[in-house]
Design a protein around this motif. Structure first.
Motif, mmCIF file in Angstrom:
data_model
loop_
_atom_site.group_PDB
_atom_site.id
_atom_site.type_symbol
_atom_site.label_atom_id
_atom_site.label_comp_id
_atom_site.label_asym_id
_atom_site.label_seq_id
_atom_site.Cartn_x
_atom_site.Cartn_y
_atom_site.Cartn_z
ATOM 1 N N ILE A 160 -9.993 59.629 43.485
ATOM 2 C CA ILE A 160 -9.908 58.543 43.852
ATOM 3 C C ILE A 160 -10.444 58.150 45.115
ATOM 4 O O ILE A 160 -11.241 57.227 45.538
ATOM 5 N N LYS A 161 -9.901 58.839 46.123
ATOM 6 C CA LYS A 161 -10.269 58.826 47.642
ATOM 7 C C LYS A 161 -11.622 59.007 47.787
ATOM 8 O O LYS A 161 -12.125 58.302 48.714
ATOM 9 N N GLU A 162 -12.165 59.977 47.002
ATOM 10 C CA GLU A 162 -13.702 60.101 47.206
ATOM 11 C C GLU A 162 -14.565 59.157 46.440
ATOM 12 O O GLU A 162 -15.736 59.335 46.427
ATOM 13 N N GLY A 163 -13.823 58.158 45.853
ATOM 14 C CA GLY A 163 -14.707 57.088 45.109
ATOM 15 C C GLY A 163 -15.216 57.597 43.824
ATOM 16 O O GLY A 163 -16.093 56.969 42.991
ATOM 17 N N LYS A 164 -14.627 58.656 43.420
ATOM 18 C CA LYS A 164 -15.210 59.349 42.061
ATOM 19 C C LYS A 164 -14.382 58.716 41.124
ATOM 20 O O LYS A 164 -13.209 58.388 41.222
ATOM 21 N N ILE A 165 -14.838 58.684 39.679
ATOM 22 C CA ILE A 165 -14.116 58.148 38.274
ATOM 23 C C ILE A 165 -13.406 59.255 37.905
ATOM 24 O O ILE A 165 -13.977 60.411 37.858
ATOM 25 N N VAL A 166 -12.193 59.252 37.597
ATOM 26 C CA VAL A 166 -11.221 60.191 36.892
ATOM 27 C C VAL A 166 -11.680 60.418 35.611
ATOM 28 O O VAL A 166 -11.780 59.604 34.878
ATOM 29 N N PRO A 167 -11.988 61.700 35.455
ATOM 30 C CA PRO A 167 -12.352 62.112 33.892
ATOM 31 C C PRO A 167 -11.811 61.579 32.810
ATOM 32 O O PRO A 167 -10.413 61.867 33.144
ATOM 33 N N ALA A 168 -12.334 61.215 31.772
ATOM 34 C CA ALA A 168 -11.630 60.581 30.727
ATOM 35 C C ALA A 168 -10.614 61.502 30.272
ATOM 36 O O ALA A 168 -9.485 61.058 29.990
ATOM 37 N N GLU A 169 -11.034 63.017 30.135
ATOM 38 C CA GLU A 169 -10.040 63.778 29.589
ATOM 39 C C GLU A 169 -8.679 63.831 30.429
ATOM 40 O O GLU A 169 -7.378 64.166 29.716
ATOM 41 N N VAL A 170 -8.839 63.753 31.530
ATOM 42 C CA VAL A 170 -7.443 63.734 32.365
ATOM 43 C C VAL A 170 -6.455 62.393 32.072
ATOM 44 O O VAL A 170 -5.396 62.736 31.870
ATOM 45 N N THR A 171 -7.127 61.108 32.003
ATOM 46 C CA THR A 171 -6.448 60.028 31.574
ATOM 47 C C THR A 171 -5.967 60.399 30.131
ATOM 48 O O THR A 171 -4.685 59.960 29.844
ATOM 49 N N ILE A 172 -6.675 60.653 29.179
ATOM 50 C CA ILE A 172 -6.352 60.977 27.857
ATOM 51 C C ILE A 172 -5.071 61.856 27.664
ATOM 52 O O ILE A 172 -4.140 61.697 26.898
ATOM 53 N N LYS A 173 -5.267 63.055 28.506
ATOM 54 C CA LYS A 173 -4.183 63.899 28.397
ATOM 55 C C LYS A 173 -2.800 63.436 28.854
ATOM 56 O O LYS A 173 -1.829 63.557 28.315
ATOM 57 N N LEU A 174 -2.824 62.498 29.879
ATOM 58 C CA LEU A 174 -1.578 62.053 30.119
ATOM 59 C C LEU A 174 -1.189 60.848 29.358
ATOM 60 O O LEU A 174 0.085 60.832 28.878
ATOM 61 N N LEU A 175 -1.902 60.207 28.704
ATOM 62 C CA LEU A 175 -1.776 59.381 27.481
ATOM 63 C C LEU A 175 -0.948 60.211 26.299
ATOM 64 O O LEU A 175 -0.044 59.812 25.919
ATOM 65 N N GLN A 176 -1.715 61.123 26.160
ATOM 66 C CA GLN A 176 -1.247 61.992 24.925
ATOM 67 C C GLN A 176 0.241 62.716 25.295
ATOM 68 O O GLN A 176 1.022 62.594 24.453
ATOM 69 N N LYS A 177 0.451 63.046 26.475
ATOM 70 C CA LYS A 177 1.542 63.584 26.892
ATOM 71 C C LYS A 177 2.722 62.519 26.773
ATOM 72 O O LYS A 177 3.772 62.760 26.167
ATOM 73 N N ALA A 178 2.581 61.498 27.146
ATOM 74 C CA ALA A 178 3.547 60.432 27.014
ATOM 75 C C ALA A 178 3.714 59.995 25.752
ATOM 76 O O ALA A 178 4.981 59.613 25.257
ATOM 77 N N ILE A 179 2.804 60.079 24.749
ATOM 78 C CA ILE A 179 3.154 59.841 23.375
ATOM 79 C C ILE A 179 3.947 60.799 22.847
ATOM 80 O O ILE A 179 4.999 60.438 22.194
ATOM 81 N N GLN A 180 3.729 62.159 23.235
ATOM 82 C CA GLN A 180 4.430 63.162 22.690
ATOM 83 C C GLN A 180 5.786 63.330 22.940
ATOM 84 O O GLN A 180 6.699 63.494 22.496
ATOM 85 N N GLU A 181 6.094 62.646 24.300
ATOM 86 C CA GLU A 181 7.208 62.951 24.864
ATOM 87 C C GLU A 181 8.245 61.714 24.764
ATOM 88 O O GLU A 181 9.281 61.783 24.889
ATOM 89 N N SER A 182 7.542 60.634 24.045
ATOM 90 C CA SER A 182 8.328 59.494 23.785
ATOM 91 C C SER A 182 8.993 59.798 22.376
ATOM 92 O O SER A 182 8.689 60.426 21.589
ATOM 93 N N ASP A 183 10.231 58.819 22.369
ATOM 94 C CA ASP A 183 10.915 58.920 20.999
ATOM 95 C C ASP A 183 10.465 58.038 20.237
ATOM 96 O O ASP A 183 10.741 57.825 19.044
#
Length: 200
Positions: free
Chosen positions: A69-92
């Protein structure tokens, strides 16, 4: 809601319902997501919030995201998706609103291929550029990015990248378009009518 047999959305034995929430800056997505959570028991996942939380956690992943983000680059889709997936898996919970994602066609195809989850529906808060401008300028939250040039730029980027996603899901009959220019309560009445059908 359908059974496991008619949906590919299964995660560790759970039948997952995902609803993508899309709309331009100032279309009122955040307000309506809060209402949906309170009334229909969904868990609200914001891609931006998950990235910020990961940075705050000080993890190796968080440091990498922060540097990009500091370098003005876009965070790869995979990174965001893995965070979303983790949040889904860890939720009740089994019902999720994913807000402000997918931002573009690459996000969309990566999300489906990585998670195996196809959204139940896509809520699209449709609002004119003039109305969004008026709202963002009237927010007075002291956000630096709420000046007219930046707003127009954000709106153009949003239109160019998100429209193909909306068109894709529209071709599958999954888009539910909401007139987001109406007052908040009136917008929520429309949202409620849609959710009563989804939940049924």
């Amino acid at each position: 809601m359908g059974s496991v047999t008619d949906s590919p959305n299964t995660e560790a034995g759970k039948k997952i319902t995902v609803i993508f929430v899309l709309g331009g800056p100032g279309s009122g997505k955040g307000t309506q997501c809060t209402n949906i959570v309170q009334n229909f028991g969904y868990t609200h996942l914001s891609a931006g919030d998950l990235l910020r939380a990961e940075i705050k956690s000080g993890s190796e992943n968080g440091t990498m995201i922060q540097n990009m983000i500091k370098e003005g680059k876009i965070v790869p889709a995979e990174v965001t998706i893995k965070l979303l997936q983790k949040a889904i898996q860890e939720s009740d919970n089994e019902k999720f609103l994913i807000d402000g994602f997918p931002r573009n066609e690459e996000n969309r195809s990566s999300f489906e291929s990585i998670t195996g989850i196809v959204p139940e529906i896509v809520l699209f808060f449709d609002c004119s550029e003039e109305e969004m401008e008026k709202r963002l300028l009237g927010r007075n939250q002291g956000r630096e990015d709420d000046n007219i040039e930046t707003i127009r730029k954000r709106f153009n980027v949003y239109m160019e990248s998100s429209l193909p996603v909306i068109q894709y899901y529209d071709s599958l009959g999954k888009v539910r378009k909401i007139d987001a220019a109406k007052p908040i309560d009136a917008v929520f009445e429309d949202v409620k009518a849609i959710f009563e059908k989804v939940v049924a």
